[in-house]
Design a protein around this motif. Structure first.
Motif, short mmCIF file in Angstrom:
data_model
loop_
_atom_site.label_atom_id
_atom_site.label_comp_id
_atom_site.label_asym_id
_atom_site.label_seq_id
_atom_site.Cartn_x
_atom_site.Cartn_y
_atom_site.Cartn_z
N TRP B 215 1.13 -1.25 -0.09
CA TRP B 215 -0.67 -0.36 0.10
C TRP B 215 0.84 1.73 -0.50
CZ3 TRP B 215 -0.84 4.42 3.65
CH2 TRP B 215 -1.61 4.43 3.42
N ILE B 216 2.14 1.13 0.42
CA ILE B 216 2.92 2.33 0.73
C ILE B 216 3.34 2.73 -0.59
CG2 ILE B 216 4.80 3.37 1.64
CD1 ILE B 216 4.97 1.35 4.39
N PHE B 217 4.05 1.78 -1.36
CA PHE B 217 4.27 1.77 -2.29
C PHE B 217 3.59 2.66 -3.61
CE2 PHE B 217 7.74 -0.60 -1.27
CZ PHE B 217 9.41 0.23 -1.68
N LEU B 218 1.72 1.89 -3.31
CA LEU B 218 1.10 2.41 -4.45
C LEU B 218 1.21 3.50 -4.25
CD1 LEU B 218 -1.10 0.95 -6.45
CD2 LEU B 218 -1.99 -0.18 -4.46
N THR B 219 0.62 4.02 -3.35
CA THR B 219 0.16 5.60 -2.52
C THR B 219 1.55 6.13 -3.22
OG1 THR B 219 -0.09 4.77 -0.74
CG2 THR B 219 -0.16 6.81 -0.50
N LEU B 220 2.22 5.83 -2.75
CA LEU B 220 4.11 6.86 -3.59
C LEU B 220 3.33 6.31 -5.25
CD1 LEU B 220 6.89 5.78 -1.65
CD2 LEU B 220 6.29 7.74 -1.89
N PHE B 477 3.00 3.22 15.75
CA PHE B 477 1.69 3.17 14.91
C PHE B 477 1.04 3.78 14.97
CE2 PHE B 477 -0.90 0.68 17.78
CZ PHE B 477 -0.20 0.03 18.47
N ILE B 478 0.73 4.53 16.21
CA ILE B 478 -0.34 5.36 16.50
C ILE B 478 0.34 6.92 15.32
CG2 ILE B 478 -1.59 7.06 18.12
CD1 ILE B 478 -2.29 4.27 18.70
N TRP B 479 1.76 7.08 15.86
CA TRP B 479 2.08 7.98 14.79
C TRP B 479 1.79 8.26 13.71
CZ3 TRP B 479 4.13 12.94 16.26
CH2 TRP B 479 4.04 13.12 17.27
N GLY B 480 2.26 6.67 12.82
CA GLY B 480 2.09 6.69 11.39
C GLY B 480 -0.33 6.76 11.12
N THR B 605 0.38 22.27 -3.90
CA THR B 605 1.37 21.08 -4.18
C THR B 605 0.59 20.34 -3.08
OG1 THR B 605 2.72 23.20 -3.23
CG2 THR B 605 3.95 22.75 -4.89
N LEU B 606 0.47 21.00 -2.28
CA LEU B 606 0.10 20.18 -1.54
C LEU B 606 -1.01 19.05 -1.52
CD1 LEU B 606 -1.92 22.62 1.62
CD2 LEU B 606 0.30 21.74 1.68
N ILE B 607 -1.74 19.01 -2.53
CA ILE B 607 -1.63 17.41 -2.78
C ILE B 607 -0.85 16.47 -2.62
CG2 ILE B 607 -2.79 16.36 -5.16
CD1 ILE B 607 -3.89 18.94 -6.14
N TRP B 608 0.15 16.59 -3.19
CA TRP B 608 1.07 15.17 -3.52
C TRP B 608 2.16 15.37 -2.11
CZ3 TRP B 608 0.97 18.93 -7.53
CH2 TRP B 608 0.27 19.19 -8.50
N LEU B 609 2.13 16.88 -1.67
CA LEU B 609 2.77 16.70 -0.26
C LEU B 609 2.11 15.36 0.94
CD1 LEU B 609 4.86 17.48 1.42
CD2 LEU B 609 3.18 19.46 2.18
N ILE B 614 1.10 10.45 3.33
CA ILE B 614 -0.38 9.44 4.07
C ILE B 614 1.01 7.66 3.47
CG2 ILE B 614 -1.58 7.80 2.38
CD1 ILE B 614 -2.56 9.95 1.11
N ALA B 615 2.61 8.18 2.22
CA ALA B 615 2.44 7.57 2.50
C ALA B 615 3.83 6.92 3.54
CB ALA B 615 3.94 7.24 0.83
N LEU B 616 4.36 8.19 4.11
CA LEU B 616 4.98 8.53 5.48
C LEU B 616 4.30 7.75 6.68
CD1 LEU B 616 8.09 8.82 6.83
CD2 LEU B 616 6.50 11.21 6.89
N GLY B 617 3.65 8.11 6.47
CA GLY B 617 2.37 7.31 7.92
C GLY B 617 2.47 5.74 7.93
N GLY B 618 2.04 5.71 6.57
CA GLY B 618 2.41 3.76 6.18
C GLY B 618 3.41 2.84 6.94
N ALA B 619 4.57 4.31 6.61
CA ALA B 619 5.96 3.53 6.80
C ALA B 619 6.11 3.83 8.22
CB ALA B 619 7.15 4.13 5.78
#
Lengths: 175, 639
Positions: B215-220, B477-480, B605-609, B614-619
């Motif tokens: 999911w992280i990679f898919l998001t990225l 994982f809560i931070w995530g 730019t907020l769209i991609w930020l 989202i991906a960082l949260g997954g990580a």
């Protein structure tokens, strides 16, 4: 949970398969047809572009006589290829008008000199506005318009030698 | 030689996949130890061989070996090396090879890393993974051989589509594919668990990191693809609802739903059948997406090859894998013991709502994507575009945002609606305040208004789980979760700003003539020719000034490629903290004016930020879960 419900996903997948399989094995029709066939011509009034030839407006098509409306451009190679067929139609007594798409006066004049001029009137459509209003997706395209200004036939692409009889017949029956 | 080596590796990998499937089946049916012991090593070697085949193809592209058909058709010796490298997957055969390579590597990774799954389920999982790989190896070897030779060899190649000649090609497809195909692991886990009838918290805990990783990679991949399309295509849009974009969005929606339902299964042993179903659906969406793109039944900028024969091949694979998995699901899931039940107002209830809304959006996207095909079956020609998707999916997405704000504030098992409302006071206040301020200051359209207000509410709600906690002792994982939900709020705010406040100007400008767009005045200073490795271009020099600030210089180009002959417009973008100035150079006219297309896109730019957050949260979640489990394992070992 009811047991039969568990088979619903499989049934949905089978339906999806039927759809894509039918799409896969049926040759796709990539021709974009105008939704305006059978509808009245949209209102427009285009200025002239060829020296000594009037511009084109919807009023021309409401004079009781069916006409052929050709959409072309001097920069379009198939348009040059279809020019002899338009001249033949003209010789068969079909009145032909045109809309020139994104064209310039010198280029168009040269085109008519090179390929012959079957047109009674040519309207100047610099922004493709009327072309889009007609639902035409490219050049060349031709429309048969009956005497009341209704579109009865759309021919997408260049008119080939064996299309001429069909188009002439459509003009005759639109009377 | 390299081509033959790659082909041999591919054949061997296919043979090993067949062996892996046979050993797993034999082991599970007869309960013999020897075949079971063989499955793991075979899976690892199979993955390595697939990777070798991919490496061989990359080597052929880097060496510009013009005796290989695929290289001739898609490369050119004058190309910069990065596009030779990435060109290996910028075509049908190469991208399918990348697909199976990731499939094989994912299977190998499961064989190496997975230690929690019961042995029988793991063997069934690896068997399923081999089964999928086998079909796609067959597809490559019989219908899309990337290593086919050309005799006699060509003098030079035909070149790569200029739209793909961008550094984005080096990152976007591999990232997306890792996500796309990585989700196959969840599919195989589900099939494995159905075979052994072992669906429960242990299964969910084992599956979760794999789903999360994919999911992280898919998001990225989706985020990067969106930005790539935004700057490369020069239309100023970031999402086009193109069938292929939808094909990547659908697995993401299913995987997002799966990510949440697997948590319910892992924590509370609920949603057993639903989680298994979603795991099957997520990868099915990947395969359907692949089919839609590779068969050419839907036209798209991403469709390399329009080939009904290949389409029929992939269709047959779909019938086997998806049909098989769904039939197995229907036959077996009834015999899996039902999970525990829960109250409506509870964390579980919130997650069920999340799943329902995500599924509805998935359904809308699927229907919208396939509808032209259905209509064509009835002789009607139409295309489904943004007006449908935005209107149909937009409101549901906003409802999802509300659910997302509420969900993390709910307690597991049972919660009190009144107490919940108390916890929601700040998010509701933020939503109301933002909405009122917008209406007074700069009224946007209805959907962007709700989007921006709810984004503010969600941003507040998503950090609430941290309130009253020591940030250093809060589980990672809560931070995530917090960061990922915040990412959604950030992204949503960007989308709403872009759609509400973008200023666009299309002009035919003379040299030195000032043009106004948004807060900027842009001046065309001049046009000059420039030359690159395999292209030449006309480059405009624009200076943009806002108020009394120093001028920004932008250089958009109209590029001409000779192999193949194409022109592309290279946009020039200036990024400021509050948005982007996006400029495109068009044609010149007879009077010496140049067509300029200018956009001022506030906060786009907020769209991609947001996507990156989202991906960082997954990580963070992935690392957090991993650390917690390792700690638990250490405690167990000590006890």
């Amino acid at each position: 949970m009811r047991r039969w419900l568990l088979w619903v996903p499989l049934a949905l997948f089978a339906a999806l398969l039927a759809v894509v399989a039918s799409g896969l094995f049926k040759p796709a029709d990539r021709v974009v047809r105008s939704a305006l066939v059978g509808q009245p011509l949209p209102d427009f009034a285009l200025p002239p572009i060829a020296p000594g030839k009037p511009g084109l407006s919807t009023a021309t098509f409401r004079q009781g006589r069916p006409r052929l409306l050709n959409i072309f451009a001097s920069w379009c190679i198939p348009c040059a290829a279809e020019a002899p067929q338009l001249l033949r139609l003209k010789a068969m007594g079909v009145p032909v008008d045109a809309i020139a798409i994104r064209d310039t006066v010198p280029a168009l004049t040269a085109f008519l000199r090179r390929n012959g001029d079957p047109y009674d009137r040519i309207g100047d459509d610099r922004q493709s506005a009327v072309q889009l209003a007609l639902g035409s997706s490219g050049v060349p395209e031709s429309f048969v318009i009956d005497g009341k200004g209704r579109i009865v036939l759309q021919h997408v692409g260049d008119i080939r030698a064996d299309d001429v009889a069909g188009i002439a017949a459509a003009v005759r029956s639109a009377r | 030689m390299t081509a033959e080596f790659g082909l041999a590796a591919l054949w061997l990998a296919a043979a090993l996949a067949a062996l892996q499937l046979a050993m797993a089946a034999l082991g599970l049916l007869r309960g013999q130890a020897a075949p079971i012991a063989a499955v793991r090593p075979i899976a690892i070697v199979q993955g390595a061989l697939a990777a070798l085949a991919m490496a061989a193809l990359i080597a052929l592209f880097l060496a510009s070996d013009m005796s290989v058909k695929l290289v001739v058709e898609n490369s050119h010796s004058a190309k910069p090396w990065i596009y030779k490298f990435a060109g290996a997957w910028g075509n049908h055969e190469g991208s399918m090879l990348l697909w199976v390579t990731i499939l094989g590597l994912a299977g190998g990774a499961v064989a190496i890393l997975e230690r929690r799954l019961p042995a029988a389920t793991l063997i069934a999982t690896l068997g399923a993974q081999a089964g999928i790989a086998l079909g796609f190896y067959a597809f490559l070897l019989f219908a899309s051989n990337p290593f086919a030779r050309l005799s006699p060899a060509a003098r030079d190649g035909l070149g790569l589509n200029p739209l793909l000649q961008d550094p984005g090609l080096a990152f976007h497809p591999p990232t997306l594919y890792i996500g796309y195909v990585g989700i196959s692991v969840a599919f195989s886990f589900a099939v494995g668990a159905l075979v052994t009838r072992d669906v429960g918290p242990a299964f969910a805990k084992a599956m979760r990191p794999w789903v999360l990783g994919a999911w992280i990679f898919l998001t990225l991949g989706i985020t990067a693809g969106s930005y790539w399309a935004y700057y490369e295509l020069g239309w100023g849009g970031w999402w086009f609802w193109d069938p292929v974009e939808n094909a990547s969005l659908m697995p993401w929606l299913a995987a997002t739903a799966l990510l949440h339902s697997v948590t319910v299964l892992a924590t509370r042993d609920g949603l057993r059948a639903w989680t298994v179903m979603l795991a099957v659906v997520a990868f099915s969406m990947s395969m359907i997406g692949t089919f839609l793109v590779r068969s050419g039944i839907l036209t798209s900028v991403h469709a390399f090859a329009v080939d009904p024969e290949r389409g029929a091949f992939i269709l047959a694979l779909l019938v086997i894998y998806i049909g098989g998995a769904l039939a197995l699901f229907a036959a077996r899931i009834g015999t899996v013991r039902a999970g525990t039940t829960f109250e409506l107002v509870s964390r579980e209830g919130g997650l069920v709502l999340n799943n329902l809304l995500l599924s509805v959006i998935l359904g809308i996207v699927l229907i919208g994507t396939l509808y032209p095909l259905v209509a064509a079956g009835f002789g009607v020609q139409l295309s489904v575009g943004p007006p449908f998707f935005n209107k149909a999916a937009g409101p549901i997405a906003l409802a999802l945002v509300m659910a997302m704000a509420v969900g993390p504030l709910l307690r597991w098992r049972r919660d009190d609606a009144g107490a919940l409302l108390d916890r929601l006071i700040w998010p509701i206040a933020a939503t109301g305040f933002t909405g009122a301020a917008l209406i007074v200051l700069a009224p946007p359209g209805l959907l962007p208004l709700f989007g921006l207000s709810l984004a503010a509410g969600l941003a507040v709600a998503s950090v609430l789980p941290l309130i009253g906690r020591n940030p250093w002792r809060t589980p990672l994982f809560i931070w995530g979760m917090v960061v990922a939900h915040l990412g959604i709020a950030v992204s949503l705010a960007g989308m709403a700003c872009d759609s509400a406040y973008t200023a666009e100007t299309l002009v035919a400008a003379r040299i030195a003539e000032p043009v106004r767009v948004g807060p900027y005045v842009v001046r065309l200073d001049g046009i000059k020719p420039v030359v690159g490795d395999n292209w030449s271009a006309l480059e405009a020099r624009l200076s943009a000034r806002r108020g009394d600030d120093a001028a920004i210089v932008l250089r958009p180009q109209s590029r001409y490629f000779s192999d193949p002959v194409t022109t592309t417009s290279e946009s020039a973008i200036a990024t400021r903290w509050d948005g982007q100035l996006y400029t495109v150079l068009g044609q010149s006219d007879a009077q010496g004016r140049w067509q300029l297309r200018l956009w001022w896109k506030p906060f786009v730019t907020l769209i991609w930020l947001g996507g990156a957050l989202i991906a960082l949260g997954g990580a963070l979640s992935l690392v957090g879960r991993w650390r917690r489990e390792r700690r638990a394992a250490v405690r167990e070992a000590l006890a």
